[in-house]
Enzyme design. Structure first.
Site, PDB file in Angstrom:
ATOM      1  N   ASP A 191       0.852  -1.187   0.000  1.00 36.37           N
ATOM      2  CA  ASP A 191       0.000   0.000   0.000  1.00 36.37           C
ATOM      3  C   ASP A 191       0.897   1.249   0.000  1.00 36.37           C
ATOM      4  O   ASP A 191       1.348   1.691   1.057  1.00 36.37           O
ATOM      5  CB  ASP A 191      -0.886  -0.060   1.256  1.00 36.37           C
ATOM      6  CG  ASP A 191      -1.855   1.109   1.339  1.00 36.37           C
ATOM      7  OD1 ASP A 191      -1.821   1.976   0.444  1.00 36.37           O
ATOM      8  OD2 ASP A 191      -2.632   1.151   2.307  1.00 36.37           O
ATOM      9  N   GLU A 241      28.984   0.023   5.425  1.00 41.17           N
ATOM     10  CA  GLU A 241      28.661  -1.386   5.600  1.00 41.17           C
ATOM     11  C   GLU A 241      28.571  -2.061   4.232  1.00 41.17           C
ATOM     12  O   GLU A 241      28.155  -3.209   4.128  1.00 41.17           O
ATOM     13  CB  GLU A 241      27.380  -1.567   6.419  1.00 41.17           C
ATOM     14  CG  GLU A 241      26.150  -0.932   5.806  1.00 41.17           C
ATOM     15  CD  GLU A 241      25.052  -1.960   5.600  1.00 41.17           C
ATOM     16  OE1 GLU A 241      24.471  -2.381   6.576  1.00 41.17           O
ATOM     17  OE2 GLU A 241      24.807  -2.329   4.445  1.00 41.17           O
ATOM     18  N   CYS A 257      25.003   2.034  10.459  1.00 40.79           N
ATOM     19  CA  CYS A 257      24.874   3.379   9.877  1.00 40.79           C
ATOM     20  C   CYS A 257      25.761   4.416  10.554  1.00 40.79           C
ATOM     21  O   CYS A 257      25.764   5.574  10.163  1.00 40.79           O
ATOM     22  CB  CYS A 257      23.423   3.840   9.946  1.00 40.79           C
ATOM     23  SG  CYS A 257      22.318   2.851   8.947  1.00 40.79           S
ATOM     24  N   THR A 317      13.717  -1.684  16.332  1.00 39.12           N
ATOM     25  CA  THR A 317      14.722  -0.728  15.849  1.00 39.12           C
ATOM     26  C   THR A 317      14.380   0.706  16.267  1.00 39.12           C
ATOM     27  O   THR A 317      15.224   1.594  16.154  1.00 39.12           O
ATOM     28  CB  THR A 317      14.850  -0.747  14.307  1.00 39.12           C
ATOM     29  OG1 THR A 317      13.580  -0.384  13.748  1.00 39.12           O
ATOM     30  CG2 THR A 317      15.261  -2.119  13.799  1.00 39.12           C
ATOM     31  N   HIS A 345      20.473  10.978  12.328  1.00 40.54           N
ATOM     32  CA  HIS A 345      20.485   9.872  11.367  1.00 40.54           C
ATOM     33  C   HIS A 345      19.100   9.734  10.727  1.00 40.54           C
ATOM     34  O   HIS A 345      18.090   9.983  11.366  1.00 40.54           O
ATOM     35  CB  HIS A 345      20.909   8.564  12.042  1.00 40.54           C
ATOM     36  CG  HIS A 345      20.840   7.415  11.099  1.00 40.54           C
ATOM     37  ND1 HIS A 345      21.458   7.449   9.870  1.00 40.54           N
ATOM     38  CD2 HIS A 345      20.195   6.216  11.174  1.00 40.54           C
ATOM     39  CE1 HIS A 345      21.210   6.304   9.240  1.00 40.54           C
ATOM     40  NE2 HIS A 345      20.448   5.548   9.997  1.00 40.54           N
ATOM     41  N   LYS A 385      10.622   9.873   8.714  1.00 42.89           N
ATOM     42  CA  LYS A 385       9.885  10.183   9.933  1.00 42.89           C
ATOM     43  C   LYS A 385      10.776  10.312  11.178  1.00 42.89           C
ATOM     44  O   LYS A 385      10.643  11.271  11.950  1.00 42.89           O
ATOM     45  CB  LYS A 385       8.883   9.056  10.144  1.00 42.89           C
ATOM     46  CG  LYS A 385       7.929   9.220  11.279  1.00 42.89           C
ATOM     47  CD  LYS A 385       6.940   8.054  11.207  1.00 42.89           C
ATOM     48  CE  LYS A 385       6.313   7.760  12.530  1.00 42.89           C
ATOM     49  NZ  LYS A 385       5.438   6.579  12.432  1.00 42.89           N
ATOM     50  N   SER A 397      23.038   0.963  14.175  1.00 45.62           N
ATOM     51  CA  SER A 397      22.451  -0.185  14.859  1.00 45.62           C
ATOM     52  C   SER A 397      23.535  -1.015  15.500  1.00 45.62           C
ATOM     53  O   SER A 397      24.654  -1.107  15.008  1.00 45.62           O
ATOM     54  CB  SER A 397      21.664  -1.031  13.858  1.00 45.62           C
ATOM     55  OG  SER A 397      20.507  -0.335  13.473  1.00 45.62           O
TER      56      SER A 397
END
Lengths: 352, 133
Positions: free
Chosen positions: A29, A82, A114, A205, A238, A243, A300
């Protein structure tokens, strides 16, 4: 001794894919994803672009803004990524060779999801501060992949940013005022050896990983430096999607005006090790002398590096000496359909 | 496919665009040569080429040699750089070859040129990409 950035540069590939183009292949969606992640399109590397090629171009842009730093005077070069092209063989040697910094220098490739990009900045500026080297280069670059159909496929993008650090007061365009890191062992995202795609803890996360580390790092940095959100002209976080960086910024007390300049992910995607460093280049492109900047990365695993940066009077002399980040993001775009994207990202099984 | 040793010998010209300038007649040779074709001179000084130029002519390869499948269509161009030196290079970032034109302004960017399969060495160099907007 005052240490600062004497040259900076970014590189963003020209290819893009829109979120709808990915969503239609997987029956997802698209409006819900756009609303939920605030992502519209992302950069895609060509078959001939990788962490090394983007790092070389970003480093050349940084040299163009450095006021004539002789590459032979660069004593250290670090690349955080990475997606190093080789599992064994450094990326940094190729970049150092291409910019003419070999052979008298120290080189290392860094990894920390990251956060590897700001790690390279952290170490590079510290070596200059210690007087070990005259100039040091820190680079964050990635051509990261999400598994086909996974939420990460909508965000994993490509880009690089490079910074040259030095202690020449005449050359410093932005002073590193202070640094702070906040690190714990938090398994929110990982990729084991020989695996093509990473795995992640979905919503794990968010709060325990991204938000906890970013906020503690940013707050710890401001406490250490005796500063408050209102003291900064810009803040960069970051950008795993559109969002999270705005939400963490608001929770810490920053305004849209402070956050929007370095907020590139809705149109760039998540460039992993390149993300907050590329955001910093977009801020430096328009910053004014005296501006204070907060840079807080997140990687992470998990950890968060913070920097307080003060822009100097030299900034206006260098902004036009290399391609600006927003220009690279907005101009010369080539839009891909999913088929071409899958081919370029190695998602199609080829004949041996 | 090159050997890693041959690629390594050519790093100065491939990675840093180092040409050879004849100390006798000042002709700039790229790739560098042992004898100057203009005057027969045998001594040279390194000269870094400018990265801006324009397309003199080009062709598009649709049936590529081994190792270039992902990069097809594969445009090859004769490019004249700002200092008048001409070189043969691939044009990068071309999804639609119909957009190519003679006289197109280009700049040389660091790119992967080819790679020896999944396990072999990666060969880097420069490609011309469209300059400006």
């Amino acid at each position: 001794m005052t240490v600062g950035i004497v040259g900076y540069g970014a590189f963003v590939p020209r290819r893009r894919i829109k979120l709808e183009e990915i969503a239609k292949v997987w029956g997802a969606d698209a409006p819900a994803y756009k609303r939920g992640l605030q992502l519209f399109e992302k950069s895609v590397p060509g078959a001939d672009e990788d962490t090394v090629t983007m790092s070389v171009e970003a480093a050349r842009n940084a040299l163009a803004r450095s006021g004539g730093v002789d590459p032979a005077d660069i004593g250290a070069l670090y690349i955080g990524s990475e997606s190093h092209p080789y599992a064994v063989k450094p990326s940094g040697t190729i970049v150092a060779e291409a910019i003419g910094a070999v052979p008298a220098l120290h080189v290392a490739d860094l990894e920390f999801a990251c956060k590897a990009g700001t790690e390279s900045l952290f170490i590079a500026q510290a070596l200059v501060k210690a007087g070990e080297v005259k100039y040091a280069v820190g680079i964050g670059a990635d051509t990261s992949q999400g598994a086909p159909g996974d939420a990460l496929e909508y965000s994993a993008a490509a880009g690089a940013a490079a910074f040259i650090f030095g202690a020449d007061e005449d050359l410093i365009l932005a002073e590193i005022v202070d640094t702070y890191s906040w690190t714990t062992d938090t398994p929110d995202f990982w990729r084991r050896e020989y695996m093509h795609y990473p795995r992640h803890g979905s919503r794990f996360t968010g709060e325990p990983a991204y938000f906890r580390h970013s906020m503690n790092s940013a707050r710890g940095m401001m406490d250490k430096a005796g500063l408050e959100p209102g003291d900064f002209a810009y803040a960069i976080f970051h950008q795993p999607n559109g969002k999270f960086p705005m939400r963490v910024g608001k929770k810490l007390g920053f305004t849209n005006e402070q956050l929007e300049t370095g907020w590139l992910s809705p149109w760039l995607g998540n460039t992993y090790s390149g993300a907050s460093p590329i955001g910093l280049t977009a801020v430096l492109d328009i910053a004014s002398p005296g501006d204070l900047i907060l840079l807080t990365s997140f990687g992470s695993g998990a950890g968060s590096d913070s920097f307080v940066i003060r822009v100097t009077g030299r900034i206006s002399e260098v902004q036009d000496l290399a391609p600006k980040t927003r220009e690279q993001l907005d101009e010369n775009k080539i839009y891909l359909e999913y088929g071409a994207y899958a081919k370029l990202r190695g998602k199609i099984r080829m004949a041996e | 496919m090159f050997s890693p040793a041959r690629a390594w010998r050519e790093y100065p010209q491939r990675y840093r665009l180092e040409a050879a300038k004849c100390t006798e007649c000042s002709k700039i040779l790229y790739p560098p040569r042992l004898v100057c074709p203009a005057c027969g001179g045998r001594t040279f000084t390194p000269e870094i080429l400018p990265r801006e130029g324009k397309v003199v002519t080009f062709t598009v390869i649709r049936v590529p040699p081994a190792g270039f499948t992902e990069q097809t269509p594969l445009p090859l161009a004769l490019v004249e750089l700002a200092n008048g030196v001409r070189l043969m290079v691939q044009i990068g970032d071309v999804e639609n070859p119909e957009t190519l034109e003679i006289g197109m302004p280009v700049r040389l960017e660091f790119r992967r040129i080819s790679w020896d399969g999944e396990a072999g060495v990666i060969f880097y160099g420069h490609k011309a990409v469209r300059a400006g907007s």
